[in-house]
Design a protein around this motif. Structure first.
Motif, mmCIF file in Angstrom:
data_model
loop_
_atom_site.group_PDB
_atom_site.id
_atom_site.type_symbol
_atom_site.label_atom_id
_atom_site.label_comp_id
_atom_site.label_asym_id
_atom_site.label_seq_id
_atom_site.Cartn_x
_atom_site.Cartn_y
_atom_site.Cartn_z
ATOM 1 N N TYR A 148 -6.734 1.930 4.357
ATOM 2 C CA TYR A 148 -5.792 1.320 3.426
ATOM 3 C C TYR A 148 -6.482 0.365 2.454
ATOM 4 O O TYR A 148 -5.939 0.038 1.391
ATOM 5 C CB TYR A 148 -4.701 0.559 4.183
ATOM 6 C CG TYR A 148 -3.826 1.407 5.078
ATOM 7 C CD1 TYR A 148 -3.984 2.793 5.170
ATOM 8 C CD2 TYR A 148 -2.825 0.812 5.848
ATOM 9 C CE1 TYR A 148 -3.179 3.549 6.005
ATOM 10 C CE2 TYR A 148 -2.016 1.567 6.681
ATOM 11 C CZ TYR A 148 -2.209 2.930 6.769
ATOM 12 O OH TYR A 148 -1.407 3.678 7.600
ATOM 13 N N TRP B 19 -7.273 7.915 1.523
ATOM 14 C CA TRP B 19 -6.448 6.706 1.454
ATOM 15 C C TRP B 19 -5.730 6.459 2.784
ATOM 16 O O TRP B 19 -5.572 5.301 3.202
ATOM 17 C CB TRP B 19 -5.429 6.826 0.333
ATOM 18 C CG TRP B 19 -6.066 6.991 -1.034
ATOM 19 C CD1 TRP B 19 -7.313 6.589 -1.413
ATOM 20 C CD2 TRP B 19 -5.475 7.610 -2.163
ATOM 21 N NE1 TRP B 19 -7.546 6.915 -2.730
ATOM 22 C CE2 TRP B 19 -6.435 7.548 -3.221
ATOM 23 C CE3 TRP B 19 -4.252 8.227 -2.426
ATOM 24 C CZ2 TRP B 19 -6.188 8.078 -4.503
ATOM 25 C CZ3 TRP B 19 -4.001 8.744 -3.683
ATOM 26 C CH2 TRP B 19 -4.963 8.661 -4.711
ATOM 27 N N GLU C 215 0.828 -1.209 0.000
ATOM 28 C CA GLU C 215 0.000 0.000 0.000
ATOM 29 C C GLU C 215 0.863 1.260 0.000
ATOM 30 O O GLU C 215 0.640 2.184 -0.801
ATOM 31 C CB GLU C 215 -0.927 -0.007 1.230
ATOM 32 C CG GLU C 215 -1.971 -1.103 1.234
ATOM 33 C CD GLU C 215 -1.454 -2.462 1.672
ATOM 34 O OE1 GLU C 215 -2.218 -3.437 1.626
ATOM 35 O OE2 GLU C 215 -0.267 -2.560 2.080
ATOM 36 N N VAL D 74 -1.803 -4.028 6.384
ATOM 37 C CA VAL D 74 -0.938 -3.820 5.222
ATOM 38 C C VAL D 74 -0.663 -5.175 4.576
ATOM 39 O O VAL D 74 -1.050 -6.217 5.102
ATOM 40 C CB VAL D 74 0.383 -3.130 5.609
ATOM 41 C CG1 VAL D 74 0.121 -1.725 6.096
ATOM 42 C CG2 VAL D 74 1.151 -3.943 6.649
ATOM 43 N N VAL E 138 -6.688 1.847 -0.832
ATOM 44 C CA VAL E 138 -5.444 1.775 -1.608
ATOM 45 C C VAL E 138 -5.353 0.408 -2.297
ATOM 46 O O VAL E 138 -4.934 0.311 -3.460
ATOM 47 C CB VAL E 138 -4.219 2.007 -0.701
ATOM 48 C CG1 VAL E 138 -2.926 1.994 -1.537
ATOM 49 C CG2 VAL E 138 -4.346 3.321 0.066
ATOM 50 N N ARG E 139 -5.768 -0.629 -1.590
ATOM 51 C CA ARG E 139 -5.768 -1.956 -2.218
ATOM 52 C C ARG E 139 -6.746 -2.002 -3.395
ATOM 53 O O ARG E 139 -6.492 -2.689 -4.395
ATOM 54 C CB ARG E 139 -6.085 -3.026 -1.181
ATOM 55 C CG ARG E 139 -4.937 -3.267 -0.205
ATOM 56 C CD ARG E 139 -5.175 -4.456 0.703
ATOM 57 N NE ARG E 139 -6.154 -4.175 1.739
ATOM 58 C CZ ARG E 139 -5.882 -3.588 2.905
ATOM 59 N NH1 ARG E 139 -4.647 -3.193 3.167
ATOM 60 N NH2 ARG E 139 -6.833 -3.399 3.803
#
Length: 756
Positions: free
Chosen positions: A577, A573, A158, A524, A580-581
């Motif tokens: 997260y 973002w 990320e 993450v 973001v993925r």
């Protein structure tokens, strides 16, 4: 040469030595009992993914799925020691430059954002708002082409994705990473010959292969969890053949620390059935010898109506086989023995293991990649595997073992100086900008730019760049002439003490720590060296309330630097997260479909590999046989008095992080300032054990490179080869001494002379 005449370790890898190594670091770091819960969750589905090596995390995990070095990395990160503003108030930066690497990191976790004050030569605390604002102002004033965005191998997918986006929105592809220093030769080499830039083997292949061939990879120190599947493979009858200038204990014998029976009885497993101490740089010749044996056995088999070489595979799936066969048959055994340092009988014995095995995996590490002829070394290993169709079948494959935990994954999501490897058109559509098309700089080119003044700014997402690079004595002087340097880190290291005119040290959360954002606790992800993607959740209390996550720091700098863009939502973002993925999935749908849903797949989810499916994305559309230009990868001629120096990591370090001074698996204690050399060479030079010597680089480029204060230790090495520790011996490596195609520094064969 008798082993008893040399410094060595009599015990196995693993066992009680491994347990004592973990306990020593636990005591040194004053860790709390809560750390045990982090270790219990390490490398398990829904848990925390190790910040050390990139070895895969199996679905059927052990009760304790961590190794000695993985535990050390976690204990090192979760230390109770703190490097606060009070520490920096007591010590000037100039004073700290005289400290050893180990002592700097021993001060503990960084707690506050810091600004370097050149007038007082001290780091002073600052607010995050001040840091971001000043960095943004400096970046806006600089030419984007003059700024480098470097990343180490631990940043998450990320963070890496947004970091690459930040650089391209800013206006460059200057995105080198630690891969440039270790496995870039893999990315370039495998892409040329099989059309895929990463290895083709998956974890299940190790449970069905008949033979494994190792080249230049020290599993016992660098990826000890790999020893478990190796031990299981040996017990079911798989044969392991190792080629390495150094006899590494992890590939000789081991005791599984998680087996009560083995721990109580001391019963060892012999890992390698053959161990060949090839001359450093001699792997091309060694593989040539095995291939020569394969062709000889093919000739015998054809007379009897059988075959050894998989002719159907070769004809259907490969190109340039005839040229390769001609080269192998024309190469004499005399040349092969001279360049490999091994005799014909040894190479024929190794070749026979290959002939007899139906399914073979080829493993390699930096012993192949960090050579001037690194591409040809890797290509020769591919040549050997192609002879019997050992790529693209279950139980087979080429398998580079990566070092840092997410160095492979960063490349997958856009950390690359090569724009042709990134879907720029898709980024343009998604974020409404025109991405730069000009190739960016890699590590060597960044260093060259710093030396000639064309690079004016350097932002480092983790790592210890100045300490890790070649020629770093020269580089440190040039580094201070840059306008801006920014370091994002968890602990203090030498790179933080070599500053530009404006410099900031920004402390971040560790992966094991809870990352709480507006949307709640965050997850993450990272990619292991077998191309599987894993989610990671940190739950430990952060080292300081003033820390930000790596992703939040990247977003903070980007917001302060870039003009507003409605399609670029840094705050959104940072808060979640998962969004973001979603961006990663949209950018790379073939590799990351259903990313969020598959995040905690046991064993990770496989992102695929075209070569594993025997789809060859090369220019010819087939896997390429290649003909090496030379039998030595060293890149220089042997001369009287010239030695081939290889740099090594100890059992008590990871990359530039030095946990201590105990290289247990080599029998070296209390010091890293050593020169390892075999007794025969010592006698030739009139050297005595314990004598202090100096090494000088034997390159005529007008620059003198020396490292002194090295204690001579007799060690079991091939004739003409010497060894010492990385990064202490990096000043001996010329910046120009690198692999021909990838520009990876050639740290495994450096021409040196020994000066008493």
């Amino acid at each position: 040469m008798s082993k008893n005449e040399t410094v060595h370790y009599d015990g196995p890898a693993g066992g009680w030595g491994s347990v004592r190594g973990i306990a020593r670091i636990f005591a040194k770091e004053l860790n709390s009992p809560a750390v045990a819960d982090t270790l219990r969750r390490q490398n398990k589905p829904g848990g925390f993914m190790c910040v050390s090596c990139a070895w895969t995390k199996p679905a059927d995990h052990h009760p304790l799925e961590f190794c000695e070095n993985g535990a050390k990395a976690t204990l090192w990160e979760l230390t109770t020691r703190r490097c606060t503003p009070d520490f920096f108030a007591k010590h000037t930066v100039t004073e700290l430059r005289g400290w050893k690497d180990h002592d700097l990191e021993q001060e503990g976790r960084l707690t506050h954002p810091m600004r370097y004050d050149r007038n007082s030569d001290h780091y002073v605390p600052c607010s995050w708002e001040e840091a971001f604002s000043a960095i943004g102002q400096e970046l806006k004033a600089l030419d984007p082409k003059s700024v480098v965005f470097y990343t180490s191998g631990r940043a998450s997918l990320e963070t890496s994705y947004l970091y690459a986006l930040f650089a391209r929105l800013y206006g460059n592809n200057n995105l080198p990473d630690s891969s440039n220093m270790c496995h870039e030769t893999t990315s370039v080499g495998l892409k040329k010959v099989i059309g895929a830039s990463v290895g083709t083997a998956v974890f299940q292949d190790f449970s069905t292969c008949d033979a494994i061939f190792f080249f230049g990879q020290n599993t016992g120190s660098n990826s000890p969890r790999f020893l478990h599947p190796l031990q299981e493979a040996v017990k079911r009858g798989c044969k392991i053949v190792t080629f390495n200038p150094v006899r590494e204990k992890g590939l000789e014998t081991m005791i599984n620390p998680q087996s009560p029976t083995e721990m109580l009885t001391g019963k060892e497993t012999q890992i390698s059935c053959q161990y060949h101490q090839v001359k450093t740089g001699g792997d091309i010749a060694a593989i040539m010898g095995m291939c020569k044996h394969v062709f000889a056995k093919e000739d015998e088999a054809r007379q009897q109506g059988r075959k050894v070489i998989d002719r159907d595979f070769v004809e259907q799936h490969t190109n340039s086989f005839d040229a390769f066969e001609e080269k192998v048959r024309a190469t004499s055994w005399e040349e092969i023995e001279r360049e490999s340092g091994l005799d014909r009988a040894a190479l024929e014995a190794a070749g026979q293991v290959y002939v007899d095995a139906e399914k073979v995996i080829g493993i390699y590490g930096m012993g192949l990649t960090q050579q001037v002829g690194g591409f040809e070394s890797i290509a020769m290993l591919v040549n050997m595997l192609l002879l019997k169709g050992n790529i693209g079948r279950d139980g087979t494959g080429i398998s580079p073992v990566r070092g840092h935990s997410n160095v492979q994954g960063q490349r997958t999501v856009g950390i690359s100086e090569k724009p042709k490897l990134v879907p720029l058109d898709k980024l343009s559509s998604m974020f409404g900008f025109d991405p730069p098309k000009e190739k960016g700089v890699n590590t060597v080119e960044a260093c060259e730019g710093i030396l000639d003044g064309s690079i004016r700014g350097f932002v480092s997402l983790g790592g210890n760049f100045v300490r890790a690079i070649p020629d770093h004595d020269v580089m440190e002087t040039a580094w201070t002439k840059m306008r801006l340097t920014v370091q994002i880190a968890t602990k203090l290291n030498r790179s933080h003490l070599i500053n530009g005119e404006v410099a900031y040290l920004l402390p971040c959360l560790g992966r094991s720590e809870e990352d709480m954002q507006e949307g709640g606790p965050q997850t993450v992800s990272m990619e292991d060296s077998l191309s599987c993607i894993h989610g990671s959740v940190g739950k430990h209390k952060p080292a300081s309330e003033h820390l930000l996550s790596e992703l939040a720091i990247v977003a903070g700098m980007a917001k302060a630097t870039l003009p507003p863009n409605p399609k670029v939502k840094w705050d959104e973002w940072t808060g979640d997260y998962g969004k973001v993925r979603d961006l990663i999935e949209e950018t790379y749908p073939d590799k990351f479909h259903d990313f969020n849903k598959r995040l905690f797949t046991p064993g990770g989810f496989y992102r695929g590999n075209s070569a594993r499916e025997r789809i060859w994305k090369t220019k010819s559309g087939k896997a390429e046989f290649t003909v090496p230009e030379a039998l030595s990868a060293a890149g220089f001629e042997d001369r009287e008095g010239r030695y081939r120096l290889m740099t090594l990591r100890s059992n008590d370090q990871f990359n530039t992080t030095i946990y201590g001074y105990s290289d247990r698996l080599r029998g070296i204690e209390g010091t890293r300032d050593v020169l390892l050399i075999n007794p025969k060479e010592m006698e030739k030079l009139g050297l005595q054990e314990g004598q202090v010597v100096e090494l000088q680089t034997d390159v005529d480029d007008g620059q003198e490179r020396k490292v002194g204060g090295l204690k001579v230790l007799p060690f079991q090495l091939p004739d003409g080869c010497v060894a010492g520790y990385y990064p202490e011996l990096n000043p001996l490596i010329p910046l120009s001494h690198h692999e021909k195609f990838s520009q990876t520094p050639a740290a495994k064969a450096v021409p040196v002379r020994i000066l008493p």
